[in-house]
Design a protein around this motif. Structure first.
Motif, PDB file in Angstrom:
ATOM      1  N   GLN A  36      22.064  44.487  33.582  1.00 27.66           N
ATOM      2  CA  GLN A  36      22.597  43.455  32.702  1.00 27.66           C
ATOM      3  C   GLN A  36      21.768  43.249  31.434  1.00 27.66           C
ATOM      4  OE1 GLN A  36      23.156  40.668  36.317  1.00 27.66           O
ATOM      5  NE2 GLN A  36      24.798  40.056  34.941  1.00 27.66           N
ATOM      6  N   GLU A  73      22.958  39.877  46.747  1.00 30.16           N
ATOM      7  CA  GLU A  73      24.368  39.614  47.042  1.00 30.16           C
ATOM      8  C   GLU A  73      25.122  40.821  47.588  1.00 30.16           C
ATOM      9  OE1 GLU A  73      26.223  37.950  43.578  1.00 30.16           O
ATOM     10  OE2 GLU A  73      24.923  36.199  43.549  1.00 30.16           O
ATOM     11  N   GLY A  88      38.528  32.622  44.252  1.00 29.48           N
ATOM     12  CA  GLY A  88      37.634  31.896  45.137  1.00 29.48           C
ATOM     13  C   GLY A  88      37.509  32.511  46.518  1.00 29.48           C
ATOM     14  N   GLU A 129      27.781  40.585  31.556  1.00 26.85           N
ATOM     15  CA  GLU A 129      28.320  39.880  32.720  1.00 26.85           C
ATOM     16  C   GLU A 129      29.338  40.773  33.459  1.00 26.85           C
ATOM     17  OE1 GLU A 129      27.451  37.411  34.536  1.00 26.85           O
ATOM     18  OE2 GLU A 129      29.281  37.365  35.719  1.00 26.85           O
ATOM     19  N   TRP A 130      28.874  41.942  33.888  1.00 33.80           N
ATOM     20  CA  TRP A 130      29.641  42.863  34.732  1.00 33.80           C
ATOM     21  C   TRP A 130      31.059  43.107  34.192  1.00 33.80           C
ATOM     22  CZ3 TRP A 130      25.994  45.241  37.146  1.00 33.80           C
ATOM     23  CH2 TRP A 130      24.855  44.546  37.559  1.00 33.80           C
TER      24      TRP A 130
HETATM   25  C1  GBH Z   1      25.878  36.496  40.423  1.00 33.27           C
HETATM   26  O1  GBH Z   1      27.006  36.710  41.209  1.00 33.27           O
HETATM   27  C2  GBH Z   1      25.195  37.814  40.119  1.00 33.27           C
HETATM   28  O2  GBH Z   1      24.098  38.047  40.982  1.00 33.27           O
HETATM   29  C3  GBH Z   1      24.760  37.967  38.679  1.00 33.27           C
HETATM   30  O3  GBH Z   1      24.441  39.299  38.421  1.00 33.27           O
HETATM   31  C4  GBH Z   1      25.836  37.437  37.782  1.00 33.27           C
HETATM   32  O4  GBH Z   1      25.578  37.699  36.422  1.00 33.27           O
HETATM   33  C5  GBH Z   1      25.966  35.969  38.024  1.00 33.27           C
HETATM   34  O5  GBH Z   1      26.191  35.689  39.371  1.00 33.27           O
HETATM   35  C6  GBH Z   1      27.067  35.302  37.226  1.00 33.27           C
HETATM   36  O6  GBH Z   1      28.326  35.769  37.582  1.00 33.27           O
HETATM   37  O7  GBH Z   1      36.517  33.200  42.837  1.00 33.27           O
HETATM   38  O8  GBH Z   1      36.343  32.414  40.594  1.00 33.27           O
HETATM   39  O9  GBH Z   1      35.930  30.878  42.419  1.00 33.27           O
HETATM   40  C7  GBH Z   1      27.870  35.612  41.383  1.00 33.27           C
HETATM   41  C8  GBH Z   1      28.756  35.718  42.608  1.00 33.27           C
HETATM   42  C9  GBH Z   1      30.875  35.392  43.521  1.00 33.27           C
HETATM   43  C10 GBH Z   1      29.857  33.540  42.439  1.00 33.27           C
HETATM   44  C11 GBH Z   1      32.234  34.743  43.390  1.00 33.27           C
HETATM   45  C12 GBH Z   1      31.217  32.827  42.341  1.00 33.27           C
HETATM   46  C13 GBH Z   1      33.488  32.721  43.257  1.00 33.27           C
HETATM   47  C14 GBH Z   1      34.137  32.723  41.930  1.00 33.27           C
HETATM   48  N1  GBH Z   1      29.973  34.992  42.470  1.00 33.27           N
HETATM   49  N2  GBH Z   1      32.143  33.301  43.340  1.00 33.27           N
HETATM   50  S1  GBH Z   1      35.848  32.265  41.966  1.00 33.27           S
END
Ligand code: GBH
Length: 461
Positions: free
Chosen positions: A18, A165, A316, A422-423
């Motif tokens: 990133q 994660e 979600g 942001e991926w």
């Molecule tokens: C992290 O993942 C990562 O480790 C990081 O690299 C990344 O930049 C950061 O968060 C920000 O995204 O289905 O719309 O309700 C986050 C993992 C998994 C958190 C899905 C929120 C539900 C979103 N995410 N989760 S939603």
């Protein structure tokens, strides 16, 4: 004033792909994210980490910014393919030299390095030649790579995180295909998760047997989990919320603390859920010196009125939707971030308390929490990011309450030290405490960086 415990650790976090950029420099081999970003439509406007924040060349400036903030630690990840371009065999000395400079610079600045060995950027060769995380052999490749890191950096690095994660690599990488390697399947997520858990166990075993005594560090895993609030106090809804957490966090944390998957998963996933050998279970149980948690948001959970279909492209979703059978919803009054994630600070307290209870009061570190807020492509808006300050205050207040309620929370690392790739959403979402001009590479502290700095220095706010 909310004052935190005396030794509370304050930090910020990033990940290699990133921020580093220099994807084709210094002998680095490609990772699955370099390849994934080249497939049309997979990332926002085809963005990739080829340049990112150019941290590979600007690391000194980044350390200076963190020193200015006064943070106690910095969590970053090592790019496996920078250290081992093919994911096995030969070591790339230029890559080692880069991380040596970074680590030395941090130590000199009085900032404790917290190093993640794997933040999703699997060497492409392992994917192409060996089926990546689907091949059980991956656990041995992981352990060999980790040994190189312990050997070369372990004299100065005393805090290790094996995986970031694994839920994302498993579910988003192999279930709904939103992340690299972009596969969609209803059984592969369970195989990938299984091999990641085994990999974690093998890495920890290598550290404990060959390095920990001499180097004296700690090692653990970081999992992510959103909170699931029961829609009502009907027993069915309470059970659905609990099951959702088991399918989200229990999937990864139960094997690490208890040596096996939750019974609810065993029942519902059946044959598609792999079984641990007695030896793997033994290695897994007790394999984390601390509980690493990344927490961002909350959803409401209830027992579905009718059967839920689809592999899980529903917003979600925390587990394989068809398997967990939980209906998710939101409270319309909740404010949202630019990611469309609900801002629910008390969910943070509740997930901490759930972990404390289920896993026997472990020491917990929040290794990520933060937000992207809309409008921050505009530099002026970003520099005056009062909404991020409000977000952080809310979540830190929830952390403080959890500590008062007896949770052993030892630290908080804000995601992220600076705006970055942001991926799948590319550079369209900004999580940083520092604003980054992606054209010139210029960095500038946002108001939140100043607020966070004052909080760190006062050990509270
Ligand atoms: C992290 O993942 C990562 O480790 C990081 O690299 C990344 O930049 C950061 O968060 C920000 O995204 O289905 O719309 O309700 C986050 C993992 C998994 C958190 C899905 C929120 C539900 C979103 N995410 N989760 S939603």
């Amino acid at each position: 004033m909310k004052t935190f415990p005396e030794d509370f650790l304050w930090g910020t976090a990033t990940a290699a792909y990133q921020i580093e950029g220099a994807a084709a420099e210094g002998g680095r081999g490609p990772s699955i994210w370099d390849a994934f970003a080249m497939i049309p439509g997979r990332t926002f406007e085809g963005h990739s980490g080829i340049k990112a924040c150019d941290h590979y060349h600007r690391w000194e400036e980044d350390i200076a910014l963190m020193k200015e903030m006064g943070v106690g630690c910095y969590r970053f990840s090592i790019s496996w393919s920078r250290v081992q371009p093919d994911g096995k065999g030969e070591v790339n000395e230029e890559g080692i030299a880069f991380y040596n400079k970074l680590i030395d610079g941090l130590v000199e600045a009085g900032i404790t390095p917290w190093v993640t060995l794997f933040h999703w950027d699997l060497p492409l060769a392992l994917q192409m030649e060996h089926d990546g995380l689907l091949n059980p052999e991956i656990a041995n490749r992981f352990a060999d790579y980790a040994r190189i890191c312990f050997q070369r950096f372990g004299d100065r690095v005393k805090n290790w995180i094996t995986l970031n994660e694994p839920w994302c690599s498993s579910f988003l990488g192999h279930g709904n295909g939103y992340f690299a390697p972009g596969r969609t399947c209803n059984s592969e997520p369970y195989v990938a998760a299984h091999n990641l858990l085994r990999s974690h166990a093998y890495i920890v075993d290598a550290y404990r047997k060959e390095f920990q005594k001499e180097q004296g560090g700690v090692i653990g895993i970081t999992n992510n989990c959103d909170w699931r609030e029961p829609k009502s106090d009907r027993p069915e809804d309470v059970a659905a919320a609990h099951r959702a957490l088991e399918f989200f966090l229990g999937w990864f944390a139960d094997p690490v603390y208890f040596g096996d998957y939750p019974a609810s998963m065993r029942e519902r996933v059946g044959e598609r859920l792999p079984k641990f050998t007695a030896e793997d279970a033994r290695l897994l149980k007790g394999s984390s010196d601390f509980f690493g948690l990344n927490h961002y948001t909350t959803m409401i959970a209830s027992e579905p009125a009718e059967e839920v279909h689809g592999a899980g492209d529903i917003k979600g979703n925390g587990g394989m939707m068809e398997d967990q059978q939980v209906e998710l919803s939101e409270d319309p009054s909740w404010e949202k971030t630019h990611m469309d994630w609900n801002i629910v600070p008390w969910g943070c307290r509740k997930i901490l308390e759930w972990i404390d209870k289920r896993y026997g009061h472990p020491p917990i570190y929040i290794t990520e929490n933060g937000c992207a807020m809309p409008g921050e492509d505009d530099r002026e808006v970003a520099l005056n990011d009062t909404r991020r300050v409000e977000f952080l205050k809310g979540y830190l207040e929830a952390c403080h309450q959890a500590i008062e309620n007896g949770v052993d929370l030892r630290g908080y690392m804000c995601w992220s030290m600076m705006d970055n790739f942001e991926w799948a959403l590319g550079y369209s979402r900004r999580f940083g405490l520092h604003w980054v001009d992606f054209e010139t590479g210029e960095r500038q502290p946002k108001a939140s960086a100043k607020w966070y700095s004052a909080t760190v220095k006062a050990n509270g706010f």
